[in-house]
Motif scaffolding. Structure first.
Motif, PDB file in Angstrom:
ATOM      1  N   ALA A   1     -47.030  68.013   5.585  1.00 30.81           N
ATOM      2  CA  ALA A   1     -48.438  68.360   5.801  1.00 30.81           C
ATOM      3  C   ALA A   1     -48.607  68.869   7.221  1.00 30.81           C
ATOM      4  N   THR A   2     -49.266  70.025   7.350  1.00 27.52           N
ATOM      5  CA  THR A   2     -49.571  70.554   8.669  1.00 27.52           C
ATOM      6  C   THR A   2     -51.040  70.289   8.962  1.00 27.52           C
ATOM      7  N   VAL A   3     -51.395  70.315  10.242  1.00 25.72           N
ATOM      8  CA  VAL A   3     -52.797  70.131  10.630  1.00 25.72           C
ATOM      9  C   VAL A   3     -53.067  70.969  11.872  1.00 25.72           C
ATOM     10  N   THR A   4     -54.235  71.612  11.896  1.00 24.77           N
ATOM     11  CA  THR A   4     -54.616  72.351  13.089  1.00 24.77           C
ATOM     12  C   THR A   4     -55.083  71.343  14.134  1.00 24.77           C
ATOM     13  N   PRO A   5     -54.598  71.471  15.372  1.00 23.07           N
ATOM     14  CA  PRO A   5     -54.869  70.446  16.389  1.00 23.07           C
ATOM     15  C   PRO A   5     -56.339  70.247  16.734  1.00 23.07           C
ATOM     16  N   VAL A   6     -57.127  71.322  16.677  1.00 22.25           N
ATOM     17  CA  VAL A   6     -58.531  71.217  17.076  1.00 22.25           C
ATOM     18  C   VAL A   6     -59.457  71.056  15.870  1.00 22.25           C
ATOM     19  N   GLN A   7     -59.248  71.852  14.839  1.00 20.01           N
ATOM     20  CA  GLN A   7     -60.159  71.856  13.687  1.00 20.01           C
ATOM     21  C   GLN A   7     -59.889  70.722  12.703  1.00 20.01           C
ATOM     22  N   GLY A   8     -58.672  70.186  12.669  1.00 20.04           N
ATOM     23  CA  GLY A   8     -58.347  69.112  11.729  1.00 20.04           C
ATOM     24  C   GLY A   8     -58.146  69.595  10.307  1.00 20.04           C
ATOM     25  N   LYS A   9     -57.786  70.879  10.130  1.00 17.31           N
ATOM     26  CA  LYS A   9     -57.556  71.419   8.788  1.00 17.31           C
ATOM     27  C   LYS A   9     -56.135  71.062   8.353  1.00 17.31           C
ATOM     28  N   VAL A  10     -56.057  70.253   7.291  1.00 14.97           N
ATOM     29  CA  VAL A  10     -54.773  69.775   6.769  1.00 14.97           C
ATOM     30  C   VAL A  10     -54.344  70.676   5.618  1.00 14.97           C
ATOM     31  N   THR A  11     -53.076  71.086   5.620  1.00 16.21           N
ATOM     32  CA  THR A  11     -52.504  71.863   4.524  1.00 16.21           C
ATOM     33  C   THR A  11     -51.338  71.082   3.946  1.00 16.21           C
ATOM     34  N   ALA A  12     -51.383  70.826   2.637  1.00  9.48           N
ATOM     35  CA  ALA A  12     -50.295  70.134   1.944  1.00  9.48           C
ATOM     36  C   ALA A  12     -49.164  71.124   1.714  1.00  9.48           C
ATOM     37  N   VAL A  13     -47.975  70.833   2.254  1.00 13.61           N
ATOM     38  CA  VAL A  13     -46.851  71.758   2.207  1.00 13.61           C
ATOM     39  C   VAL A  13     -45.836  71.370   1.136  1.00 13.61           C
ATOM     40  N   ALA A  14     -45.521  70.081   1.045  1.00 13.17           N
ATOM     41  CA  ALA A  14     -44.505  69.613   0.094  1.00 13.17           C
ATOM     42  C   ALA A  14     -44.852  68.211  -0.365  1.00 13.17           C
ATOM     43  N   VAL A  15     -44.263  67.804  -1.490  1.00 14.26           N
ATOM     44  CA  VAL A  15     -44.508  66.479  -2.068  1.00 14.26           C
ATOM     45  C   VAL A  15     -44.005  65.388  -1.122  1.00 14.26           C
ATOM     46  N   GLY A  16     -44.833  64.383  -0.909  1.00 14.55           N
ATOM     47  CA  GLY A  16     -44.465  63.253  -0.061  1.00 14.55           C
ATOM     48  C   GLY A  16     -45.702  62.618   0.550  1.00 14.55           C
ATOM     49  N   GLU A  17     -45.486  61.873   1.628  1.00 13.11           N
ATOM     50  CA  GLU A  17     -46.587  61.203   2.320  1.00 13.11           C
ATOM     51  C   GLU A  17     -46.479  61.456   3.813  1.00 13.11           C
ATOM     52  N   ALA A  18     -47.631  61.658   4.444  1.00 12.52           N
ATOM     53  CA  ALA A  18     -47.674  61.892   5.891  1.00 12.52           C
ATOM     54  C   ALA A  18     -48.920  61.233   6.452  1.00 12.52           C
ATOM     55  N   ASP A  19     -48.880  60.966   7.741  1.00 12.21           N
ATOM     56  CA  ASP A  19     -50.043  60.429   8.443  1.00 12.21           C
ATOM     57  C   ASP A  19     -50.589  61.502   9.367  1.00 12.21           C
ATOM     58  N   ILE A  20     -51.904  61.713   9.281  1.00 14.09           N
ATOM     59  CA  ILE A  20     -52.586  62.611  10.194  1.00 14.09           C
ATOM     60  C   ILE A  20     -53.309  61.715  11.194  1.00 14.09           C
ATOM     61  N   THR A  21     -52.995  61.908  12.472  1.00 16.78           N
ATOM     62  CA  THR A  21     -53.573  61.073  13.523  1.00 16.78           C
ATOM     63  C   THR A  21     -54.521  61.911  14.368  1.00 16.78           C
ATOM     64  N   VAL A  22     -55.674  61.333  14.680  1.00 20.15           N
ATOM     65  CA  VAL A  22     -56.606  61.966  15.608  1.00 20.15           C
ATOM     66  C   VAL A  22     -56.657  61.073  16.847  1.00 20.15           C
ATOM     67  N   THR A  23     -56.580  61.722  18.010  1.00 12.29           N
ATOM     68  CA  THR A  23     -56.565  61.005  19.282  1.00 12.29           C
ATOM     69  C   THR A  23     -57.647  61.569  20.194  1.00 12.29           C
ATOM     70  N   THR A  24     -58.422  60.679  20.812  1.00 16.16           N
ATOM     71  CA  THR A  24     -59.431  61.142  21.752  1.00 16.16           C
ATOM     72  C   THR A  24     -58.754  61.566  23.050  1.00 16.16           C
ATOM     73  N   GLU A  25     -59.304  62.615  23.651  1.00 12.43           N
ATOM     74  CA  GLU A  25     -58.749  63.097  24.916  1.00 12.43           C
ATOM     75  C   GLU A  25     -59.029  62.095  26.037  1.00 12.43           C
ATOM     76  N   ASP A  26     -60.197  61.494  25.978  1.00 16.45           N
ATOM     77  CA  ASP A  26     -60.625  60.554  27.010  1.00 16.45           C
ATOM     78  C   ASP A  26     -60.493  59.127  26.478  1.00 16.45           C
ATOM     79  N   GLY A  27     -59.466  58.419  26.892  1.00 17.24           N
ATOM     80  CA  GLY A  27     -59.315  57.028  26.475  1.00 17.24           C
ATOM     81  C   GLY A  27     -58.185  56.810  25.496  1.00 17.24           C
ATOM     82  N   GLY A  28     -57.672  57.870  24.884  1.00 16.49           N
ATOM     83  CA  GLY A  28     -56.522  57.745  23.996  1.00 16.49           C
ATOM     84  C   GLY A  28     -56.743  56.873  22.779  1.00 16.49           C
ATOM     85  N   LYS A  29     -57.955  56.790  22.273  1.00 20.57           N
ATOM     86  CA  LYS A  29     -58.222  56.033  21.044  1.00 20.57           C
ATOM     87  C   LYS A  29     -57.722  56.853  19.854  1.00 20.57           C
TER      88      LYS A  29
END
Length: 75
Positions: free
Chosen positions: A33-61
């Motif tokens: 699975a790919t994801v655009t870093p800013v927009q968060g658009k996820v594209t499923a590429v192949a069968v399997g499982e993936a984690d999409i993580t979002v991180t805040t710039e300020d504070g690293g949450k």
């Protein structure tokens, strides 16, 4: 999600009046699975499982969205 599908994730920074609302998206496995870093658009590429993580710039949450990708219809 099915292979070839896309979905856009939305991250909400709290508190809503935080000075820096900037976040960045990343994927645990770009072969599945790919994801655009800013927009968060996820594209499923192949069968399997993936984690999409979002991180805040300020504070690293972070927050994680687990994605399961299955065969596209008719495959």
């Amino acid at each position: 999600m099915k292979v070839g599908e896309t979905a856009t994730l939305k991250a909400t920074v709290q508190p809503s009046d935080a000075t820096n609302q900037t976040v960045a998206f990343s994927t645990s496995d770009a072969k599945l699975a790919t994801v655009t870093p800013v927009q968060g658009k996820v594209t499923a590429v192949a069968v399997g499982e993936a984690d999409i993580t979002v991180t805040t710039e300020d504070g690293g949450k972070t927050a994680v969205c687990h994605v399961t990708i299955t065969e596209a219809a008719g495959s």
